[in-house]
Enzyme design. Structure first.
Site, PDB file in Angstrom:
ATOM      1  N   LYS A   1    -160.635  74.753 -12.416  1.00 58.53           N
ATOM      2  CA  LYS A   1    -160.727  75.736 -13.454  1.00 58.53           C
ATOM      3  C   LYS A   1    -161.916  75.063 -14.492  1.00 58.53           C
ATOM      4  CE  LYS A   1    -156.887  77.251 -15.230  1.00 58.53           C
ATOM      5  NZ  LYS A   1    -155.566  77.364 -15.801  1.00 58.53           N
TER       6      LYS A   1
ATOM      7  N   GLU B   1    -161.388  64.368  -8.921  1.00 57.85           N
ATOM      8  CA  GLU B   1    -161.343  64.419  -7.500  1.00 57.85           C
ATOM      9  C   GLU B   1    -162.234  65.370  -6.733  1.00 57.85           C
ATOM     10  OE1 GLU B   1    -157.319  62.795  -8.900  1.00 57.85           O
ATOM     11  OE2 GLU B   1    -158.826  64.520  -9.559  1.00 57.85           O
TER      12      GLU B   1
ATOM     13  N   GLY C   1    -151.805  76.119 -12.120  1.00 58.06           N
ATOM     14  CA  GLY C   1    -152.429  75.573 -10.810  1.00 58.06           C
ATOM     15  C   GLY C   1    -151.641  75.706  -9.414  1.00 58.06           C
ATOM     16  N   ARG C   2    -150.406  75.469  -9.667  1.00 55.48           N
ATOM     17  CA  ARG C   2    -149.235  75.527  -8.528  1.00 55.48           C
ATOM     18  C   ARG C   2    -148.931  77.239  -8.033  1.00 55.48           C
ATOM     19  NH1 ARG C   2    -147.436  72.785 -12.456  1.00 55.48           N
ATOM     20  NH2 ARG C   2    -145.620  73.360 -13.412  1.00 55.48           N
TER      21      ARG C   2
ATOM     22  N   GLU D   1    -143.435  69.463  -9.300  1.00 53.12           N
ATOM     23  CA  GLU D   1    -144.024  69.521 -10.563  1.00 53.12           C
ATOM     24  C   GLU D   1    -143.550  70.488 -11.302  1.00 53.12           C
ATOM     25  OE1 GLU D   1    -148.780  68.671 -10.249  1.00 53.12           O
ATOM     26  OE2 GLU D   1    -148.441  70.786 -10.627  1.00 53.12           O
TER      27      GLU D   1
ATOM     28  N   HIS E   1    -135.545  66.111  16.348  1.00 52.50           N
ATOM     29  CA  HIS E   1    -135.853  64.642  16.872  1.00 52.50           C
ATOM     30  C   HIS E   1    -136.372  63.459  16.192  1.00 52.50           C
ATOM     31  CE1 HIS E   1    -135.377  66.753  21.098  1.00 52.50           C
ATOM     32  NE2 HIS E   1    -135.904  67.508  20.512  1.00 52.50           N
TER      33      HIS E   1
ATOM     34  N   LYS F   1    -153.922  59.750 -14.463  1.00 50.24           N
ATOM     35  CA  LYS F   1    -155.309  60.212 -14.534  1.00 50.24           C
ATOM     36  C   LYS F   1    -155.958  59.320 -15.569  1.00 50.24           C
ATOM     37  CE  LYS F   1    -154.858  64.851 -13.011  1.00 50.24           C
ATOM     38  NZ  LYS F   1    -155.418  66.390 -13.548  1.00 50.24           N
TER      39      LYS F   1
END
Length: 556
Positions: A219, A225, A280-281, A366, A397, A516
Site C-alpha cells: 500500500k 520486507e 490487509g487481511r 490479527e 496421522h 517492526k
C-alpha cells in the site's frame, strides 16, 4: 433503579457484551449441559441434523455435532442481539468508520458488491472506482495471458512473482492454490514474502528474467520486507537486462504511493490502486488479487467476487438464528468463553485448500487477538482463539491423537467439497469423504470401555475414546471460484461478529507495530562498532553474539 444497580448496569455496558446478564444465564446453562454427552442429544432427537444445519447456495453447514440444545442457541442469539450485531453489521455495510482507532471505513464488502448498490464513504460513492480497477485488472491480465504483453526481448511471460507480505501474500496464495483447475496452463505464479535471502534466491534461481513479471504489492510502497525483496528482484533483473527502461515491462505495482512507484521505475500506468478502507487481511478481493486474476482470468475472479457477494447478502439479510456466519461466531464464543477452549482447528479435506488454515490464522488472530476493547478498556475475558490446522488426512496421522484422546477441548471445522477435482480418481475421493465423515462421528461419539471390549476383544482403557468433542461440517458442492468466495466471506463475517460480541475493533492491528519499530533500530546496531545497549540484558547479549559470529573471520 437503585444507585448500586445503576452503577452495575453502567459497568456492564462499558465493559462489553461478556458482562451482560445473559452471560450469567449462559454460565449457568453451561454448568447444566457440561455433563451431557452428544450421544444422548442425538438419541433424544432424531431431527437434530435438520434443526441444526443451514444451507446457503453451494455451502452446507452442519452444526448438530456441537454441545448445544435449543436453549443454548436461544441464549447465544440473545447475546448477539444485546451486543447489537445487526446494528454493527449495518454500520459496516453502510460505510461508517467502524475501524475507529484508524478512523477508517471497513469495506471489503464493497470490493465484491456485484449488485453495484452505491456505497458512500466521505460523501462519495466508491463503486465507480472499484469497478474501474476490477476492469483494469482483467484487461491487463488478458494481455499477459494472451501473449500480447511481452517481455523486453519479445518473449511471452511465463512466470509471475507476487511480492508481498501478510494479507498481500496469504490471501492471493491461498486462492491460487485453491483454484488450480482454473489456472492458465502456461503461466506459473510464485509468491515471495519471506525476507530470508534463501527464499528469495530459491525463487529467483528458477526464473528467466526475459519471461518473468513481478507484481509488487505494498500500500505504502515502503513495507520493509516487501521492498527489500522487490529491490533484490530489481537488481537481479537489471543484471541481465542492463537497462532500467525494461523495468516497465517486467514490474507492476499494487499501491497507493504513486511517487514511490515511479521512483522504483514502474510505469504509473501499471499501478493498480486500492484504498485505506481495504484492510490487509481482507484485501484479496482488491487489486491485491492481481496475481489471482493473472492466474485464473478476469471472469473467474468475478465469479469469486460473486460468491463472496452472495454470502454478504445472506449475512446482511438473514435473521440471526438462520444466519450462517452468526451461528459459527456464536458457537466459537460458546466454547471460548464458557468452556475455556483456547484454540480452534481448521481441517480441510482438500489438498487445494491446504493454505486455508494459514490464511485464517492471520484473518482471525490479527483481527480479534486483542486485550483492549473498542472503548479503551482492558478486557477481563478471553477474546480471539488460537487458530491452527492442516489438511485432514495428513492431520489424522499427526495431531488427531490429541483431538480424540487429549485433555483439551478443541472445536474443529471440517471442510470438504463433494465433486472431486480429478474425476478419474473417484476412488481416492470416496476415501477422502469417508474419512471426513468418520472423524466427525468419532469425535462426537467416542467409544466406551464396553464397546472397546466388544469390538477388539480387549478391555483396554488405552482404546477408549471419551467423545463429546464438538465439530462443524462445512460441505461445498464443488471447490469452484464461486463456492470459494462464499467460504472465505463466511469466515470473514464470523470473525466480525465475534469481534462485535467481544467489543473489539477487529480491523486494526497495532500489535504488529512494536516489533517492526524495534527491528529497525536493531538492524543498525547489528553493524555498529560498540557493544549493544539500551535493551534488556538478553537482547543486548544476543545482538553482540549475532554480530560477532556474523563477522568474517580471517583465514576462512
Amino acid at each position: 433503579m437503585a444507585p448500586s444497580a445503576r452503577a452495575q448496569a453502567q459497568q456492564d455496558e462499558s465493559h462489553g457484551s461478556l458482562h451482560r446478564p445473559v452471560c450469567r444465564q449462559l454460565k449457568a446453562h453451561q454448568a447444566q449441559i457440561a455433563g451431557v454427552h452428544m450421544r444422548e442429544l442425538f438419541a433424544a432427537d432424531p431431527r437434530r441434523f435438520e434443526r441444526f444445519s443451514l444451507q446457503v447456495g453451494e455451502v452446507l453447514l452442519d452444526y448438530s455435532k456441537n454441545r448445544i440444545i435449543d436453549e443454548t442457541m436461544r441464549l447465544l442469539l440473545q447475546l448477539a442481539q444485546e451486543a447489537d450485531v445487526a446494528g454493527w453489521r449495518e454500520r459496516m455495510f453502510a460505510g461508517e468508520k467502524i475501524n475507529h482507532t484508524e478512523n477508517r471505513a471497513v469495506l471489503h464488502v464493497a470490493l465484491r458488491n456485484r449488485s453495484n448498490r452505491p456505497v458512500i464513504v466521505d460523501g462519495e460513492d466508491v463503486m465507480p472506482k472499484v469497478n474501474a480497477v476490477i476492469g483494469r485488472m482483467g484487461a491487463f491480465a488478458e494481455q499477459v495471458r494472451s501473449g500480447v504483453w511481452r517481455g523486453y526481448t519479445g518473449e511471452r511471460i511465463t512466470d509471475v512473482v507476487n511480492i508481498g507480505i501478510g494479507g498481500s501474500d496469504l490471501g492471493p496464495q491461498m486462492v491460487y492454490q485453491a483454484l488450480k483447475p482454473y489456472r492458465h496452463p502456461r503461466l506459473k505464479v510464485h509468491f515471495l514474502s519471506n525476507v530470508d535471502g534463501a527464499h528469495v534466491k530459491e525463487t529467483l534461481e528458477t526464473l528467466n528474467p526475459e519471461t518473468t513479471l513481478f507484481v509488487v504489492s505494498s500500500k505504502t510502497f515502503a513495507t520493509q520486507e516487501t521492498m527489500t525483496n522487490a529491490h533484490t528482484a530489481r537488481e537481479w533483473f537489471l543484471a541481465q537486462s542492463q537497462a532500467e527502461k525494461h523495468i516497465a515491462k517486467h514490474f507492476v505495482a499494487v499501491s497507493t504511493n504513486r511517487d514511490a512507484v515511479v521512483a522504483f521505475g514502474i510505469d504509473p500506468g501499471n499501478m493498480f490502486e486500492f484504498w485505506d478502507w481495504v484492510g490487509g487481511r481482507y484485501s484479496l478481493w482488491s487489486a491485491i488479487g492481481l496475481s489471482i486474476v493473472l492466474a485464473v482470468g478476469g471472469e473467474r475472479f468475478v465469479e469469486l467476487l460473486e460468491g463472496a457477494h452472495e454470502m454478504d447478502e445472506h449475512f446482511r439479510h438473514a435473521p440471526l438464528d438462520r444466519n450462517m456466519p452468526v451461528v459459527l461466531a456464536l458457537l466459537g464464543v460458546w466454547y471460548n468463553n464458557f468452556f475455556g477452549a483456547e484454540s480452534h482447528a481448521i481441517l480441510p479435506y482438500d489438498h487445494y485448500l491446504r493454505s486455508l488454515p494459514a490464511y485464517l490464522e492471520q484473518a482471525d488472530m490479527e483481527s480479534n487477538g486483542k486485550s483492549v476493547d473498542r472503548d479503551g478498556h482492558v478486557v477481563d475475558y478471553p477474546t480471539g482463539q488460537i487458530v491452527w490446522g492442516a489438511t485432514g488426512i495428513n492431520g489424522q496421522h499427526a495431531f488427531y491423537q490429541l483431538l480424540h484422546q487429549g485433555t483439551r477441548l478443541i472445536p474443529a471445522d471440517f471442510i470438504i467439497s463433494l465433486a472431486p477435482h480429478t474425476p478419474d480418481m473417484q476412488a481416492h475421493h470416496d476415501i477422502l469423504i469417508a474419512n471426513f465423515l468418520a472423524q466427525t462421528e468419532a469425535l462426537m461419539r467416542g467409544r466406551t470401555l464396553e464397546e472397546t471390549r466388544a469390538q477388539t476383544g480387549q478391555a483396554s482403557p488405552y482404546q477408549v475414546f471419551e467423545g463429546n468433542h464438538p465439530s462443524n461440517a462445512i460441505v461445498l458442492t464443488q471447490l469452484a471460484p464461486h463456492a470459494l468466495g462464499m467460504l472465505v466471506a463466511l469466515y470473514e463475517h464470523k470473525i466480525f461478529v465475534q469481534g462485535v460480541i467481544w467489543n473489539l475493533d477487529s480491523y486494526d492491528q497495532w500489535g504488529v507495530e512494536l516489533g517492526k519499530q524495534l527491528a529497525s533500530r536493531i538492524l543498525t546496531e547489528l553493524h555498529a562498532d560498540v557493544p549493544a545497549g539500551g535493551h534488556d540484558a538478553s537482547t543486548n547479549a544476543l545482538i553482540d553474539y549475532c554480530r560477532r559470529l556474523s563477522q568474517p573471520h580471517p583465514g576462512l
